[in-house]
Design an enzyme around this catalytic site. Structure first.
Site, PDB file in Angstrom:
ATOM      1  CG  HIS A 140      -4.138   0.800  -8.283  1.00  0.00           C
ATOM      2  ND1 HIS A 140      -5.456   0.716  -7.952  1.00  0.00           N
ATOM      3  CD2 HIS A 140      -3.564   1.659  -7.411  1.00  0.00           C
ATOM      4  CE1 HIS A 140      -5.679   1.513  -6.932  1.00  0.00           C
ATOM      5  NE2 HIS A 140      -4.554   2.095  -6.579  1.00  0.00           N
ATOM      6  CG  ASP A 190       3.221   4.323  -3.970  1.00  0.00           C
ATOM      7  OD1 ASP A 190       3.133   5.421  -3.415  1.00  0.00           O
ATOM      8  OD2 ASP A 190       2.593   3.322  -3.605  1.00  0.00           O
ATOM      9  CG  HIS A 204      -2.076   0.842   1.233  1.00  0.00           C
ATOM     10  ND1 HIS A 204      -2.387   1.686   0.208  1.00  0.00           N
ATOM     11  CD2 HIS A 204      -3.020   1.086   2.186  1.00  0.00           C
ATOM     12  CE1 HIS A 204      -3.461   2.395   0.515  1.00  0.00           C
ATOM     13  NE2 HIS A 204      -3.861   2.061   1.727  1.00  0.00           N
TER      14      HIS A 204
HETATM   15  N1  ACO Z   1       4.755  -6.284 -11.086  1.00  0.00           N
HETATM   16  C1  ACO Z   1       4.603  -7.434 -11.815  1.00  0.00           C
HETATM   17  N2  ACO Z   1       3.454  -8.100 -11.898  1.00  0.00           N
HETATM   18  C2  ACO Z   1       2.393  -7.610 -11.233  1.00  0.00           C
HETATM   19  C3  ACO Z   1       2.473  -6.417 -10.482  1.00  0.00           C
HETATM   20  C4  ACO Z   1       3.710  -5.754 -10.433  1.00  0.00           C
HETATM   21  N3  ACO Z   1       3.873  -4.633  -9.724  1.00  0.00           N
HETATM   22  N4  ACO Z   1       1.288  -6.160  -9.920  1.00  0.00           N
HETATM   23  C5  ACO Z   1       0.464  -7.139 -10.307  1.00  0.00           C
HETATM   24  N5  ACO Z   1       1.144  -8.027 -11.086  1.00  0.00           N
HETATM   25  C6  ACO Z   1       0.593  -9.228 -11.702  1.00  0.00           C
HETATM   26  C7  ACO Z   1       0.523 -10.323 -10.653  1.00  0.00           C
HETATM   27  O1  ACO Z   1       1.705 -11.094 -10.592  1.00  0.00           O
HETATM   28  C8  ACO Z   1      -0.675 -11.110 -11.138  1.00  0.00           C
HETATM   29  O2  ACO Z   1      -0.267 -11.932 -12.201  1.00  0.00           O
HETATM   30  P1  ACO Z   1      -0.894 -13.411 -12.391  1.00  0.00           P
HETATM   31  O3  ACO Z   1      -2.357 -13.154 -12.660  1.00  0.00           O
HETATM   32  O4  ACO Z   1      -0.133 -13.965 -13.536  1.00  0.00           O
HETATM   33  O5  ACO Z   1      -0.642 -14.115 -11.103  1.00  0.00           O
HETATM   34  C9  ACO Z   1      -1.603 -10.049 -11.691  1.00  0.00           C
HETATM   35  O6  ACO Z   1      -0.746  -8.970 -12.093  1.00  0.00           O
HETATM   36  C10 ACO Z   1      -2.615  -9.537 -10.684  1.00  0.00           C
HETATM   37  O7  ACO Z   1      -1.909  -9.118  -9.523  1.00  0.00           O
HETATM   38  P2  ACO Z   1      -2.495  -9.111  -8.050  1.00  0.00           P
HETATM   39  O8  ACO Z   1      -1.370  -9.075  -7.071  1.00  0.00           O
HETATM   40  O9  ACO Z   1      -3.487 -10.215  -7.917  1.00  0.00           O
HETATM   41  O10 ACO Z   1      -3.261  -7.748  -8.039  1.00  0.00           O
HETATM   42  P3  ACO Z   1      -3.895  -7.063  -6.780  1.00  0.00           P
HETATM   43  O11 ACO Z   1      -5.007  -6.249  -7.299  1.00  0.00           O
HETATM   44  O12 ACO Z   1      -4.199  -8.042  -5.703  1.00  0.00           O
HETATM   45  O13 ACO Z   1      -2.718  -6.151  -6.221  1.00  0.00           O
HETATM   46  C11 ACO Z   1      -1.165  -4.439  -5.976  1.00  0.00           C
HETATM   47  C12 ACO Z   1      -2.537  -4.831  -6.517  1.00  0.00           C
HETATM   48  C13 ACO Z   1      -1.007  -4.897  -4.521  1.00  0.00           C
HETATM   49  C14 ACO Z   1      -1.025  -2.926  -6.002  1.00  0.00           C
HETATM   50  C15 ACO Z   1      -0.080  -5.101  -6.881  1.00  0.00           C
HETATM   51  O14 ACO Z   1      -0.187  -4.612  -8.196  1.00  0.00           O
HETATM   52  C16 ACO Z   1       1.332  -4.878  -6.347  1.00  0.00           C
HETATM   53  O15 ACO Z   1       1.786  -5.626  -5.481  1.00  0.00           O
HETATM   54  N6  ACO Z   1       2.050  -3.823  -6.853  1.00  0.00           N
HETATM   55  C17 ACO Z   1       3.373  -3.529  -6.363  1.00  0.00           C
HETATM   56  C18 ACO Z   1       3.285  -2.725  -5.065  1.00  0.00           C
HETATM   57  C19 ACO Z   1       2.798  -1.319  -5.271  1.00  0.00           C
HETATM   58  O16 ACO Z   1       3.270  -0.595  -6.140  1.00  0.00           O
HETATM   59  N7  ACO Z   1       1.860  -0.899  -4.415  1.00  0.00           N
HETATM   60  C20 ACO Z   1       1.294   0.458  -4.431  1.00  0.00           C
HETATM   61  C21 ACO Z   1      -0.134   0.412  -4.869  1.00  0.00           C
HETATM   62  S1  ACO Z   1      -0.806   2.017  -5.009  1.00  0.00           S
HETATM   63  C22 ACO Z   1      -1.119   2.472  -3.430  1.00  0.00           C
HETATM   64  O17 ACO Z   1      -1.428   1.722  -2.566  1.00  0.00           O
HETATM   65  C23 ACO Z   1      -0.975   3.861  -3.132  1.00  0.00           C
END
Ligand code: ACO
Length: 470
Positions: A350, A406, A311
């Site tokens: 996201h 971010d 987050h």
């Molecule tokens: N890099 C590479 N692959 C990603 C990323 C990423 N940053 N984010 C999502 N994916 C992929 C996942 O591996 C998954 O692939 P799969 O379907 O083959 O398994 C798919 O996209 C869906 O990802 P989830 O993790 O299920 O998506 P979710 O909606 O649960 O999570 C989150 C969203 C937590 C923001 C995620 O994208 C992430 O971890 N990002 C990196 C951390 C980040 O930047 N957080 C800040 C968010 S903005 C905020 O809170 C202000």
């Protein structure tokens, strides 16, 4: 010419250019979805893990369109608010639902400035080893201590009488007291009618209603600044009442009055982080408020939830990641390796946005602008844009992974003299206005949050004494 930002017209132009490009690019991509009036509960929805798709409440505070890549606060596009407004005005808008008149705005700004005086809270906070603590832990503790400063609870007239001390005499230290405070502590949220009166006539009781919102919006920024100073081995700096919220925050952190450009960049970053739908920290603070706990506990819960790297903690990780990559020549190899290891790239993806995050659209040109003035930021920006190309090229179309807020915010904070370990605290300082606005709105028709879990465990297990277990 916009009088408010007349010294930073060049920044307004960058924002307007980015927003024009974004609007053109997303024109026609999905409309805005509003219920268009009263919602008939219960609603039908499909819920996924992590409560994805669940509808927890109705709200007029803000709206995120993940397909279009749009963010709206109280009906206003965040692009316009960044171009023309200020963090104080946006906080008023979020809390009260409409933009203030000039006199309302003057009163609001004055009240916020008055709440910058948090010396009692700071004295208490400094009795802990703040210099060795995670800044978010210190901020959360400080937010709880603010409650002492502005609430009648815990203050002298609510302290137990000397007769309540167990075994006390003049020279002894009181060790046990009858817990009188707890009788009051649970009823800090005022009744709906009283809150409405406070909102309409601008008066408020420091302990209840909107008072804690002001106290927390102004107070957390002063606490975050003081925490930064103490971590660097310096004393906290007295707030300046004549500065804007953003300028005072920078002044209290660095000891220097910021330039109009620095003040504006901080202000825009604060506006962009102020609210974002039912994200994890907003939901956490609303869950706590729904039990009729109090605003300080609610904001404390928001800070705790924001701390996680999935987050608010991501911007700190982004800077670490860019430093780890180190050279623009290494970007591709680093990214290929990360993909092989199935790593998540920080600052991308996201839950809601399946398009370019509108906040990143504004932060990108601002980071580029500041990069032109600072070699270190320019170097980081270059690596970041190359990494963005790699990530979007591979995951954009297929998985709808784009930069989020971010990705470029950390670089900007660094250019303002804010160290990486303070980034999440700065995010919290801004999001307090969204947390408090949504809590106040939810309390109008409060119902305690209580979802269910699907039990997937076993039944009929037979208890074996410890000695019989292998
Ligand atoms: N890099 C590479 N692959 C990603 C990323 C990423 N940053 N984010 C999502 N994916 C992929 C996942 O591996 C998954 O692939 P799969 O379907 O083959 O398994 C798919 O996209 C869906 O990802 P989830 O993790 O299920 O998506 P979710 O909606 O649960 O999570 C989150 C969203 C937590 C923001 C995620 O994208 C992430 O971890 N990002 C990196 C951390 C980040 O930047 N957080 C800040 C968010 S903005 C905020 O809170 C202000």
């Amino acid at each position: 010419m916009d009088q408010l930002h007349k010294k930073t017209q060049h920044i307004t132009k960058l924002i307007l250019k980015a927003s024009k490009a974004a609007r053109e690019e997303t024109r026609g991509d999905g409309g805005y979805a509003s219920s268009g009036g009263a919602v008939k509960w219960p609603v039908e929805c499909t819920v996924g893990p992590g409560l994805e798709g669940a509808i927890a409440c109705e709200s007029k505070v803000g709206y995120v369109n993940g397909v279009k890549g749009a963010l709206i606060y109280r009906g206003y596009d965040v692009f316009d608010l960044c171009a023309y407004s200020t963090f104080e005005e946006v906080s008023y808008l979020l809390l009260y639902g409409k933009l203030p008149t000039p006199s309302q705005f003057e009163i609001f700004k004055k009240k916020l400035a008055q709440h910058r005086n948090v010396s009692d809270t700071l004295r208490l906070l400094m009795s802990f080893p703040v210099e060795n603590m995670n800044p978010m832990a210190a901020l959360r503790m400080g937010a709880h201590f603010l409650r002492r400063e502005f609430s009648t609870i815990d203050q002298d007239d609510h302290k137990p009488d000397s007769g309540d001390f167990i075994g006390s005499d003049e020279d002894s230290i009181a060790m046990e007291t009858v817990p009188k405070g707890s009788k009051r502590a649970i009823y800090e949220f005022k009744r709906k009618k009283q809150r409405e009166r406070e909102r309409d006539d601008g008066t408020y009781n420091p302990a209840t209603g909107y008072g804690p919102c002001y106290s927390l919006i102004a107070g957390t920024s002063c606490l975050a600044a003081a925490i930064k100073r103490v971590r660097e081995g310096h004393l906290p700096i007295e707030p300046r009442m004549d500065l804007s919220h953003a300028a005072n925050l920078l002044y209290m952190m660095t000891g220097k009055e910021p330039s109009p450009e620095e003040e504006r960049i901080m202000d825009v970053a604060l506006i962009l982080h102020a609210d974002h739908g039912m994200n994890a920290s907003t939901f956490a603070s609303m869950v706590v408020a729904s039990t009729l706990s109090d605003m300080y506990f609610s904001v404390g819960a928001g800070i705790a939830a924001l701390n996680g790297p999935l987050h608010g903690g991501a911007n700190e990780q982004v800077v670490k990641m860019l430093e780890e990559i180190g050279k623009k020549e290494r970007v591709k190899a680093w990214f290929d390796e990360a993909m092989k290891e199935k790593k998540k790239i920080m600052g991308f993806g996201h839950r809601v946005y399946k398009a370019y995050d509108p906040r990143a659209r504004i932060l990108l040109p601002l980071a580029e602008f500041f990069g032109g003035k600072n070699d270190e930021i320019a170097h980081m920006f270059e690596i970041a844009t190359l990494l963005e190309k790699q990530v979007v090229g591979k995951l954009g179309k297929e998985k709808k992974i784009f930069p989020n807020v971010d990705f470029y915010s950390g670089m900007l904070y660094q250019s303002l003299g804010i160290p990486a370990e303070m980034f999440t605290s700065i995010f919290a300082v801004s999001r307090v206005s969204g947390w408090t606005a949504r809590v106040m709105e939810y309390l109008e028709n409060n119902r305690i949050f209580r979802p269910r879990a699907i039990y997937t465990g076993t039944f009929d297990e037979k208890y074996k004494p410890l000695r019989n277990r292998k």
